[in-house]
Enzyme design. Structure first.
Site, PDB file in Angstrom:
ATOM      1  N   ASN A   1       0.872  -1.174   0.000  1.00  9.74           N
ATOM      2  CA  ASN A   1       0.000   0.000   0.000  1.00  9.74           C
ATOM      3  C   ASN A   1       0.910   1.224   0.000  1.00  9.74           C
ATOM      4  O   ASN A   1       1.501   1.554   1.027  1.00  9.74           O
ATOM      5  CB  ASN A   1      -0.904  -0.034   1.243  1.00  9.74           C
ATOM      6  CG  ASN A   1      -1.773   1.204   1.355  1.00  9.74           C
ATOM      7  OD1 ASN A   1      -1.808   2.040   0.443  1.00  9.74           O
ATOM      8  ND2 ASN A   1      -2.488   1.331   2.473  1.00  9.74           N
ATOM      9  N   TRP A   2       1.007   1.846  -1.157  1.00  9.63           N
ATOM     10  CA  TRP A   2       1.925   2.994  -1.286  1.00  9.63           C
ATOM     11  C   TRP A   2       1.374   4.244  -0.602  1.00  9.63           C
ATOM     12  O   TRP A   2       2.099   5.218  -0.440  1.00  9.63           O
ATOM     13  CB  TRP A   2       2.175   3.299  -2.764  1.00  9.63           C
ATOM     14  CG  TRP A   2       2.960   2.264  -3.516  1.00  9.63           C
ATOM     15  CD1 TRP A   2       3.345   1.027  -3.066  1.00  9.63           C
ATOM     16  CD2 TRP A   2       3.478   2.374  -4.860  1.00  9.63           C
ATOM     17  NE1 TRP A   2       4.057   0.374  -4.037  1.00  9.63           N
ATOM     18  CE2 TRP A   2       4.154   1.174  -5.148  1.00  9.63           C
ATOM     19  CE3 TRP A   2       3.418   3.377  -5.822  1.00  9.63           C
ATOM     20  CZ2 TRP A   2       4.770   0.951  -6.379  1.00  9.63           C
ATOM     21  CZ3 TRP A   2       4.026   3.158  -7.060  1.00  9.63           C
ATOM     22  CH2 TRP A   2       4.705   1.950  -7.329  1.00  9.63           C
ATOM     23  N   LYS A   3       0.093   4.236  -0.273  1.00  9.02           N
ATOM     24  CA  LYS A   3      -0.570   5.414   0.312  1.00  9.02           C
ATOM     25  C   LYS A   3      -0.302   6.648  -0.568  1.00  9.02           C
ATOM     26  O   LYS A   3      -0.204   6.502  -1.788  1.00  9.02           O
ATOM     27  CB  LYS A   3      -0.121   5.599   1.773  1.00  9.02           C
ATOM     28  CG  LYS A   3      -0.298   4.303   2.579  1.00  9.02           C
ATOM     29  CD  LYS A   3      -0.129   4.445   4.064  1.00  9.02           C
ATOM     30  CE  LYS A   3      -0.300   3.073   4.721  1.00  9.02           C
ATOM     31  NZ  LYS A   3      -0.209   3.119   6.173  1.00  9.02           N
TER      32      LYS A   3
ATOM     33  N   HIS B   1      -9.518   0.895   4.797  1.00 10.50           N
ATOM     34  CA  HIS B   1      -8.246   1.102   5.502  1.00 10.50           C
ATOM     35  C   HIS B   1      -8.490   2.006   6.713  1.00 10.50           C
ATOM     36  O   HIS B   1      -9.309   2.926   6.649  1.00 10.50           O
ATOM     37  CB  HIS B   1      -7.203   1.716   4.558  1.00 10.50           C
ATOM     38  CG  HIS B   1      -5.833   1.672   5.149  1.00 10.50           C
ATOM     39  ND1 HIS B   1      -5.418   2.584   6.091  1.00 10.50           N
ATOM     40  CD2 HIS B   1      -4.806   0.802   4.977  1.00 10.50           C
ATOM     41  CE1 HIS B   1      -4.175   2.270   6.462  1.00 10.50           C
ATOM     42  NE2 HIS B   1      -3.784   1.198   5.808  1.00 10.50           N
TER      43      HIS B   1
ATOM     44  N   GLU C   1      -6.930   4.393   7.850  1.00 15.25           N
ATOM     45  CA  GLU C   1      -6.746   5.830   7.583  1.00 15.25           C
ATOM     46  C   GLU C   1      -7.994   6.413   6.920  1.00 15.25           C
ATOM     47  O   GLU C   1      -8.347   7.573   7.166  1.00 15.25           O
ATOM     48  CB  GLU C   1      -5.491   6.035   6.722  1.00 15.25           C
ATOM     49  CG  GLU C   1      -4.231   5.775   7.530  1.00 15.25           C
ATOM     50  CD  GLU C   1      -3.059   5.219   6.754  1.00 15.25           C
ATOM     51  OE1 GLU C   1      -3.053   5.314   5.511  1.00 15.25           O
ATOM     52  OE2 GLU C   1      -2.143   4.667   7.393  1.00 15.25           O
TER      53      GLU C   1
ATOM     54  N   GLU D   1      -5.230  -5.232  10.269  1.00 19.08           N
ATOM     55  CA  GLU D   1      -4.198  -4.229  10.512  1.00 19.08           C
ATOM     56  C   GLU D   1      -4.493  -3.518  11.834  1.00 19.08           C
ATOM     57  O   GLU D   1      -5.300  -2.571  11.864  1.00 19.08           O
ATOM     58  CB  GLU D   1      -4.188  -3.192   9.389  1.00 19.08           C
ATOM     59  CG  GLU D   1      -3.878  -3.763   8.024  1.00 19.08           C
ATOM     60  CD  GLU D   1      -3.336  -2.691   7.084  1.00 19.08           C
ATOM     61  OE1 GLU D   1      -2.223  -2.862   6.603  1.00 19.08           O
ATOM     62  OE2 GLU D   1      -4.024  -1.677   6.874  1.00 19.08           O
TER      63      GLU D   1
ATOM     64  N   GLY E   1       2.550   2.071  10.808  1.00 19.13           N
ATOM     65  CA  GLY E   1       3.481   3.189  10.692  1.00 19.13           C
ATOM     66  C   GLY E   1       4.188   3.545  11.988  1.00 19.13           C
ATOM     67  O   GLY E   1       4.825   4.587  12.082  1.00 19.13           O
TER      68      GLY E   1
ATOM     69  N   SER F   1       3.551  -2.318  10.287  1.00 18.39           N
ATOM     70  CA  SER F   1       5.001  -2.362  10.536  1.00 18.39           C
ATOM     71  C   SER F   1       5.624  -3.707  10.177  1.00 18.39           C
ATOM     72  O   SER F   1       6.573  -4.152  10.818  1.00 18.39           O
ATOM     73  CB  SER F   1       5.308  -1.986  11.993  1.00 18.39           C
ATOM     74  OG  SER F   1       4.924  -0.646  12.239  1.00 18.39           O
TER      75      SER F   1
ATOM     76  N   GLY G   1       2.928  -1.283   4.222  1.00 16.28           N
ATOM     77  CA  GLY G   1       2.935   0.153   3.953  1.00 16.28           C
ATOM     78  C   GLY G   1       4.337   0.636   3.650  1.00 16.28           C
ATOM     79  O   GLY G   1       4.862   0.453   2.550  1.00 16.28           O
ATOM     80  N   GLY G   2       4.986   1.232   4.643  1.00 15.74           N
ATOM     81  CA  GLY G   2       6.297   1.864   4.451  1.00 15.74           C
ATOM     82  C   GLY G   2       7.316   0.985   3.742  1.00 15.74           C
ATOM     83  O   GLY G   2       8.039   1.451   2.846  1.00 15.74           O
TER      84      GLY G   2
HETATM   85  P1  13P Z   1       3.057   0.215   7.658  1.00 12.36           P
HETATM   86  O1  13P Z   1       3.574  -1.069   7.044  1.00 12.36           O
HETATM   87  O2  13P Z   1       3.784   1.420   7.190  1.00 12.36           O
HETATM   88  O3  13P Z   1       2.940   0.104   9.146  1.00 12.36           O
HETATM   89  O4  13P Z   1       1.562   0.395   7.093  1.00 12.36           O
HETATM   90  C1  13P Z   1       0.694  -0.663   7.127  1.00 12.36           C
HETATM   91  C2  13P Z   1      -0.503  -0.291   6.351  1.00 12.36           C
HETATM   92  O5  13P Z   1      -1.254   0.582   6.721  1.00 12.36           O
HETATM   93  C3  13P Z   1      -0.740  -0.990   5.082  1.00 12.36           C
HETATM   94  O6  13P Z   1      -2.023  -0.738   4.603  1.00 12.36           O
END
Ligand code: 13P
Length: 255
Positions: A9-11, A98, A100, A170, A176, A216, A237-238
């Site tokens: 997920n590149w956000k 998600h 967010e 998640e 994050g 994470s 994510g990251g």
């Molecule tokens: P991180 O891997 O950066 O914690 O993010 C997870 C995420 O929200 C994937 O959708």
């Protein structure tokens, strides 16, 4: 059959040039290095979906996903993207719910149920995200909270449609933050979710459901998380923003 999936997920990250480079590197690494049965999904900013197809078309195991779609098919919703639009661009996956989106855009379980319907009606596979806050975990409310998210957004589906969804657990406190759920915490929740699904749709459907872990997850902890019997992959994510690390995570799934 339960599918193994590692999704990135590149956000809201990457310029066009960076996105082209990252997708091209990931596709090359997957083609060169990944042997075994794992699907890779790149959930990229919607703007880049069409320009990245030339890379994913070259990799049978890599597909694109959007990060969101609207719950209605069309209309006066400035700035939004609909599932029929994604389908018309041959986008096979979409993230739904998600944390967010729930937190910053106030998406509700009922609205997410409509988004799932809309995605499925257009032949797109929803990756449905669920997960509790730290407060809910500390109050020992996490199992009820997450199972209720699944009930309210997916239990209206026919068994056939339900079988098409991918789930991603998640925990919000792990996203994050560098605070990964331990493999025991991930396994425990995934097993509870599978039992919850079994109670509604039966053992076979529960057994075949793909449940990803996200929060994470990185190249150091992926192998241990993916070794859990009820963890079928990851939503990253990251660490999906760095091609080498993301490829290493994918390899941890098939190792
Ligand atoms: P991180 O891997 O950066 O914690 O993010 C997870 C995420 O929200 C994937 O959708």
């Amino acid at each position: 059959m339960r599918k193994k999936i590692v999704a990135g997920n590149w956000k809201m990250n990457k310029t066009q040039a960076e996105a082209l480079a990252l997708a091209s590197e990931v596709v090359n690494m997957v083609n060169d290095e990944v042997r075994g049965n794992v699907g890779v999904v790149l959930c990229v900013p919607a703007l880049y979906l069409p320009i990245l197809q030339k890379f994913t078309n070259l990799a049978p195991n890599v597909a694109l996903g959007a990060q969101n779609c609207h719950n209605l098919a069309a209309g006066a919703f400035t700035g939004e993207i609909s599932a029929p639009m994604l389908a018309s661009m041959d986008v096979p996956y979409v993230l739904v719910g998600h944390s967010e989106r729930r937190q910053y855009f106030h998406e509700t379980n009922a609205q997410l149920a409509q988004k799932i319907d809309m995605a499925l009606a257009n032949g797109i596979i929803p990756i449905f995200c669920c997960g509790e806050s730290l407060q809910q975990r500390q109050a020992n409310d996490h199992f009820d909270f997450v199972t209720n998210q699944i009930t309210e957004s997916t239990f209206h589906l026919s068994p056939q449609d339900f079988g098409k969804i991918v789930f991603a657990y998640e925990p919000i406190w792990a996203i994050g933050t560098g605070l990964t759920a331990s493999s025991a915490q991930a396994q425990e929740m995934h097993a509870v979710l599978r039992q919850h699904i079994a109670a509604k749709y039966g053992e076979d459907t529960a057994d075949n459901a793909t449940i990803l872990y996200g929060g994470s997850c990185n190249e150091k902890n992926a192998a241990e998380l993916f070794a859990c019997p009820d963890v079928d992959g990851g939503l990253i994510g990251g660490a999906s923003l760095k091609s080498r690390e993301f490829a290493n995570i994918i390899k941890a799934m098939v190792a």
